[in-house]
Design a protein around this motif. Structure first.
Motif, PDB file in Angstrom:
ATOM      1  N   GLY A  28      48.935  25.125  30.220  1.00  0.00           N
ATOM      2  CA  GLY A  28      47.855  25.873  30.871  1.00  0.00           C
ATOM      3  C   GLY A  28      47.437  27.046  30.011  1.00  0.00           C
ATOM      4  O   GLY A  28      47.916  27.220  28.896  1.00  0.00           O
ATOM      5  N   TYR A  29      46.544  27.863  30.547  1.00  0.00           N
ATOM      6  CA  TYR A  29      46.060  29.017  29.777  1.00  0.00           C
ATOM      7  C   TYR A  29      45.721  30.097  30.788  1.00  0.00           C
ATOM      8  O   TYR A  29      45.788  29.884  31.999  1.00  0.00           O
ATOM      9  N   GLY A  30      45.347  31.273  30.294  1.00  0.00           N
ATOM     10  CA  GLY A  30      44.937  32.354  31.176  1.00  0.00           C
ATOM     11  C   GLY A  30      45.979  32.657  32.231  1.00  0.00           C
ATOM     12  O   GLY A  30      47.141  32.905  31.919  1.00  0.00           O
ATOM     13  N   VAL A  88      35.586  34.365  41.305  1.00  0.00           N
ATOM     14  CA  VAL A  88      36.215  34.482  39.994  1.00  0.00           C
ATOM     15  C   VAL A  88      36.866  33.161  39.599  1.00  0.00           C
ATOM     16  O   VAL A  88      37.341  32.419  40.461  1.00  0.00           O
ATOM     17  N   VAL A  89      36.877  32.874  38.297  1.00  0.00           N
ATOM     18  CA  VAL A  89      37.647  31.729  37.795  1.00  0.00           C
ATOM     19  C   VAL A  89      38.708  32.242  36.824  1.00  0.00           C
ATOM     20  O   VAL A  89      38.774  33.440  36.545  1.00  0.00           O
ATOM     21  N   ASN A  90      39.493  31.346  36.318  1.00  0.00           N
ATOM     22  CA  ASN A  90      40.617  31.696  35.431  1.00  0.00           C
ATOM     23  C   ASN A  90      40.129  32.396  34.146  1.00  0.00           C
ATOM     24  O   ASN A  90      38.984  32.224  33.731  1.00  0.00           O
ATOM     25  N   ILE A  91      40.998  33.155  33.553  1.00  0.00           N
ATOM     26  CA  ILE A  91      40.746  33.819  32.273  1.00  0.00           C
ATOM     27  C   ILE A  91      40.270  32.801  31.240  1.00  0.00           C
ATOM     28  O   ILE A  91      40.889  31.751  31.076  1.00  0.00           O
ATOM     29  N   ASP A  92      39.161  33.112  30.579  1.00  0.00           N
ATOM     30  CA  ASP A  92      38.598  32.272  29.503  1.00  0.00           C
ATOM     31  C   ASP A  92      38.090  30.924  30.002  1.00  0.00           C
ATOM     32  O   ASP A  92      37.783  30.054  29.183  1.00  0.00           O
ATOM     33  N   ASN A  93      38.002  30.728  31.302  1.00  0.00           N
ATOM     34  CA  ASN A  93      37.625  29.414  31.839  1.00  0.00           C
ATOM     35  C   ASN A  93      36.106  29.261  31.905  1.00  0.00           C
ATOM     36  O   ASN A  93      35.508  29.159  32.977  1.00  0.00           O
ATOM     37  N   GLY A  94      35.480  29.249  30.743  1.00  0.00           N
ATOM     38  CA  GLY A  94      34.035  29.050  30.674  1.00  0.00           C
ATOM     39  C   GLY A  94      33.632  27.733  31.311  1.00  0.00           C
ATOM     40  O   GLY A  94      32.636  27.661  32.028  1.00  0.00           O
ATOM     41  N   PHE A  95      34.412  26.706  31.060  1.00  0.00           N
ATOM     42  CA  PHE A  95      34.080  25.408  31.627  1.00  0.00           C
ATOM     43  C   PHE A  95      33.999  25.470  33.153  1.00  0.00           C
ATOM     44  O   PHE A  95      33.037  25.006  33.758  1.00  0.00           O
ATOM     45  N   GLY A  96      35.031  26.040  33.764  1.00  0.00           N
ATOM     46  CA  GLY A  96      35.066  26.099  35.229  1.00  0.00           C
ATOM     47  C   GLY A  96      33.863  26.818  35.796  1.00  0.00           C
ATOM     48  O   GLY A  96      33.283  26.402  36.809  1.00  0.00           O
ATOM     49  N   ALA A  97      33.474  27.908  35.134  1.00  0.00           N
ATOM     50  CA  ALA A  97      32.310  28.650  35.611  1.00  0.00           C
ATOM     51  C   ALA A  97      31.050  27.812  35.464  1.00  0.00           C
ATOM     52  O   ALA A  97      30.215  27.749  36.371  1.00  0.00           O
TER      53      ALA A  97
END
Lengths: 249, 249, 249, 249, 249, 249, 249, 249
Positions: free
Chosen positions: D205-207, F229-238
């Motif tokens: 995982g990440y973040g 909010v989405v996970n840190i660095d989660n550009g894809f999810g956003a």
């Protein structure tokens, strides 16, 4: 039970004064803590006269009194830490000699005098709010048979208060430094005095003190050599360790 | 500069052998570290013969050699901790007597013999991966003039290995316990031996070891009395504190 | 609804005793939990006689009584965990057979006897303050139909107390170890006994115990194999898992 | 050494076939691990045929080969975990029968066949990135003598993949669930299957996965009963515990 | 003030109906919130009829009533969140139309009807203890003019309860998932339904739930796409965002 | 398999064109993902034409190509996220239509055109270092069939840059805000614009940014409504969630 | 004691007006804080007229009154922070001039007027719940002799409220920004105004505010230059530092 | 654009020299940063001659050179922080006047002389490893037009080194204290000197330093008044804030 005693038992078998069954039972039943052979003992038992210590928090009054009774039977001094006044009142109903140290929250049942070493332990606090933890340390050390030099409210925000007391501090054999907030006092004392320093972080403070974590981390990362650390608010632990070192021969 | 020396200066004024200006300058300029009056001194200086210690990590080779040179001039033994082999090679080019302890990552420049106390320090590790930290502690203690008893790989998963060594451990005056993972060894040793225990958490482990935090927390919350703690992987600090205690008179 | 039942439905269409519409509706509406086809079922339902368990914390008295009523209708034993005495008093007003275990904070409504396996579960605590969590584990295991061996206050600060009990512990099939502070007991037991150990960290302690985190981390990083861990203070979870393992065939 | 053996020794004294000195020496010298009296033994030794396990990370090649040699002499199977390929290559130069499992990073030296129980262990992963940890668990379980059912990439984002495999999973006696990210799979499996579930959080995982902490916390707080947890990425620990449970009689 | 209005002002100068000074003053003084030019406005003002929302926690009764009064004057519906019953009683003394939702802890002063979109918002909880947060979300969404489908106690420990409701859930346009403990429900719903999921971690749980952190982390690291997260226990935020999405044209 | 298809099967039994056994097998074996009855389906399959998405990190090149092949067979567009250039080069050897977005680290295999909604998604970053995460969000949204308005380097330290772009931002239907450090931009945008804001904390920053935790916490506790909010660095999810909302009807 | 005074002493020896002993005693005994030579002084003493400040939390009423008495004797203004009303009532029984600021929880004993600089300090809060901390800062600054401009409830969710006040803010010499939740206000103010900003995170908020940690981290990682930070809820510290800067010449 | 300029525009309409359309466009298009009316400006622009600052980390060489070019056109001095040597080499290829400060990792393009205030800024470090952060602070302050007094390696483990420098430190107007490990130096300096202290925690240290967190927490909880804190390793921020204070009139 040492080799000699076991030898005596075995000789008893040989000369018929003891049956095999008898010896077998003794070997089987003798308390584990005396089992020299087994290489494990309960070290506290062997130093007769040394106080027994009970951590009272999380125990019921009945449990505490029960444990005290067992200990008092061995004629040892008894110390109960983290004890509220109600606990003391219940205890003193049973043990009339019980003494209470309210700031330290310690109950003591002194059954005989303790021999004191020539050297003393210094207990230094950064602020006045650290005093309850300091008293736990100081009273513990005193009840374990040490002289204690108390230097309270000598934090680094007004470092001259500490410097004034350096000659007195340097005469002690071990130093307990107690501080909350940023815990800088441990490093400063460690830098000024060539004695073992036991640092006690306290939960005094607010915000980023995080209940003592800031002081704890500061003490662990102290750039002064000779500083070791105990748990947050663990005045007892510091007093006990300091006593162990002060009473070394 | 003690009262006697200052007295001599003042007497010099009285009898005219010294001018007021002269004395004023001396009082003003004498190094802070000698200022007995001012109640602050640089304690390390007063114990001639005691090694000087340099923390090499984060310093350049030039900085380290420069500091070593200053120290060596005082004819003191020098110890450099956290030093890589390249650091050593640069140092040994300048100081031919320099010795390297690769596991401990310590450079030593021994300039004279040290007097050893009769008692020893035990260094116990839970696993083989804790050995580098243990060596830092052990070599530090040895270079500070102590005998060291090494007991490695005696973790609680196979507690008989520890129990086998108890008689040997009990003969030591101070005990250093070094463990990563869950750090349980400190509590177990503290429960079995009536000597000051200095616990060193190591960053050995993975996952929820969190680089030594688990062992650190376990050691801080040890239910055995007499255990104090130093920073994660701080073998040097443990060795230094243990030496301080072992050399007490 | 198993293959046989569906086969019967389909045969009903063939022989004209059931219309296509009728069967379609049954297939569509049968409760999900019975849907063998769908490969999902509600496993608890299939083990008739096994107690139903309700986590009472955060539920109102009305909610708890309502759920108990539903369960009791199925003639199953009912267990309510994390229930205060007031909850019990309200419940026992409705269910006269309700029993309360105050230390474990468990309500039980036993509706029929349970068959016990030959093997037992050991529940060991480090201190006396861990007993409430231990009782939650022990009572859970007993109500789920297991014999329990309780060994309390056997922490590593006095390891002989544990060693004394080893023969008794080794006779058990699963071991639950419950400890706060540094949680070292799990590693020590795991190193001494070849049985699955379920470790329960407790929130007992102060300072760097951080409400059980230190014990939790220590147990997760235990260097003894065969140790698995449940949530802080989760006596129920340990008792349930231990029961599952103890009742394996 | 049991009571009978000691009785025989004592009888030997009585009947003169043994001297007191002789018996004294035996009592003193018999290895700790056999000391029935002392109630401590080294349990691994007593189960001949069971593999010996070495955690290779943090050990040098020389250390690992040395330990393997000792173990192989006892004619036991040997398992080395967390071993890189270079470690294997060095080992296989000495032990020609050494086998390497690259994904699991395990070295095995099989010296004799193991008897397998009838039941199997399921190893389920949420994603493909969890496979290395799963292989560590699966290979460990296989080398300890268990059949393993592997079900990989069955995470809750596509829950039908899991549901498809439920019949297969339910036939197993113990279930290992391996997941990173939010670790939800453990709760879902625990809710669907009435078997002990050992959950392994992975650092995948990440973040906000924080190297496995999120999955770890999720698994510890699972609302499904019967779930216990091991350390992040601790495939070995899960495989070992599962084997212990699967091989119960 | 839009381009047209400013144009009118400028034309006024040209045709002499307005002095330069006059226009200068208007440009300088018009309220910031109306300053189209300045590219900043107070967006809430422009959507007349939309409720005004007040976070009541940490405000005194006087402050809340004062704010409500200002808002009610604009003839907008008013919503007060995190309001205890005493707050409501004080408010209802002033605003007779005030309504209280005790589980949601919301005060509403409805001044006119709201037009509802055709689509609904699903609010799903894992357990019964999550209901207060769910009610905050649901009542918020309803007061903002949405239909809400409540599905409570459908956690993954008994996943059939959720599956039963899938057709109903899939008819909604946005889904709010509310869960404490390990928060797995968000991932499971996100994996089963192709609609935006707003996940709300709750502080329900104990031990390693850490007041909602475990659920929060699990939701943030959800491997199901389409899941976004709001603050722990932030039912209002979820209801507000869901309403924003549900009312999109 | 919908009701109609099952009806056809059942009718087949009635009219004798199908045997009961045949139908039973079909019902048992049809893929879970098609099981309309069972109330579970694999929702992604049902939206033909929608791209399939693969998270490439932690997968081998072989695994990724294998998955792409399966997907491409369904004639769907394919998106691979977190893919390095080497991954792309291997993929483009097999799929000649593969396109690489280096900043976004996304591989796309476009097999057919996508229909775009009239509204756009805004992607705003605080700094230039946030651009890689922004590109992951923007490219994801574009590949899922959305127009994207990019506004980069508009952080609150120079808030006029943001204010200048407000008219453009307000025309979008959903807003993605991407920021590291203190993440204040999400609150500011949320306060200025009445549209759903999806906030993405980035790991950009140093020191107390703690790899994105500071931004994450700030976004979760934003005092502006409508921010999720989405996970840190989660550009894809956003990008994915924003697309879901933007394509709502 | 400056060089002149010591010179006078030494001259006294020379001319016989002082004995060596006398001078020696003076040198030894003069208060540390006056020891110019020793380069350490107690700086607070030298600025007569400046208020003395006492942190009352964690002190008993007796301790506080004792300290106040000492201070009042020096004719300085006295400030007591973190003082509850009961503390004030006890204090005002002794010092009739004592004034209480209930929101700021400050006791003041004003003994003489203070000279104010021409410039003011701005105290800005994000919300109404931050006002107690703001009042601690504002009252501290006022009692230390500064004018204060209060701008409350100007958080970034409605940024126009802040922008409206910019001209007023820009006239101040130092700015204190006080915010809980995500603490974004510090960055926004820092970006808009070229003055030193002292940011005070407050413990206002819930969930992922973590008692002020989120705001603290956000302020520390602020991308606006010129922002420095004090402890959570430390209104006093901000007021003191701002006063120091505002009173610079 | 100030009132005068707008007045001129409006007058232009009145006297016919400007059309309404023309003025409308100017009003609409003038850069936000000049809009005095709108109450927002970009404050940095207004102080011509003041250096522009670029944070280079996370930017490409092209981005940095592009930004530098824009800035240099305004004839302002340019400062680039967190720049590696390669970055400098690329920059100096374009700007021949570029200067590199390797320890500070700062690039400067000085285009004109800066006027310096009479007072200086002290930069004090605890150890030699803190020097890079100190140099970032010192060079920043110098490039912003301040004199800097550097005092390095004056940590509390040898507090006399600090005390020796007190007279020099007290002459400065602002003090920057830079320390890793336990960060105690900030409290000690704050206690000794009546000047604003800006504390910079550094990531120097190991183990429980946690990359600067320990020093950060210690500085935030400093019991000395007048201490404010910036981010870990944020030498630039400290230099910038100190400059702002030092240049106050």
């Amino acid at each position: 039970m040492n080799r000699n005693e076991i030898e005596k038992l075995l000789t008893g078998i040989r000369d018929g004064s003891k049956s095999v069954e008898e010896v077998l039972d003794v070997l089987h039943d003798f308390p584990f803590t005396d089992l020299g052979f087994a290489k494990i003992d309960n070290h506290r038992e062997i130093r007769t006269g040394f106080p027994e210590i009970v951590y009272c928090a999380g125990k019921t009054t009945e449990q505490v009194i029960g444990i005290f009774r067992l200990m008092a039977e061995k004629k040892n001094n008894v110390i109960g830490t983290r004890a509220g006044r109600e606990m003391f009142e219940a205890v003193s109903g049973v043990f009339s000699r019980a003494v209470y140290y309210p700031e330290a929250r310690i109950i003591s049942i002194p059954l005989h005098e303790m021999k004191k070493p020539d050297t003393a332990i210094a207990v230094i606090t950064a602020g006045t709010s650290d005093i309850p933890v300091a008293e736990e340390a100081a009273v513990t050390a005193e009840l374990l048979g040490n002289d204690v030099v108390r230097i309270y409210d000598a934090g680094v925000a007004g470092i001259h208060r500490l410097v004034d007391k350096l000659p007195e501090i340097r005469k002690c054999r071990v130093i307990i430094v107690i501080a909350g907030m940023e815990g800088a006092l441990a490093s400063v004392v460690g830098g000024l005095v060539s004695k073992p320093v036991i640092a006690v972080p306290t939960s005094v403070g607010y915000g980023a003190s995080f209940g003592g974590i800031s002081a704890l981390l500061a003490m662990l990362t102290s750039c002064s050599s000779g500083v070791t650390v105990v748990n947050i608010d663990n005045g007892f632990g510091a007093g006990f360790s300091a006593s162990m070192i002060n009473q070394m021969k």
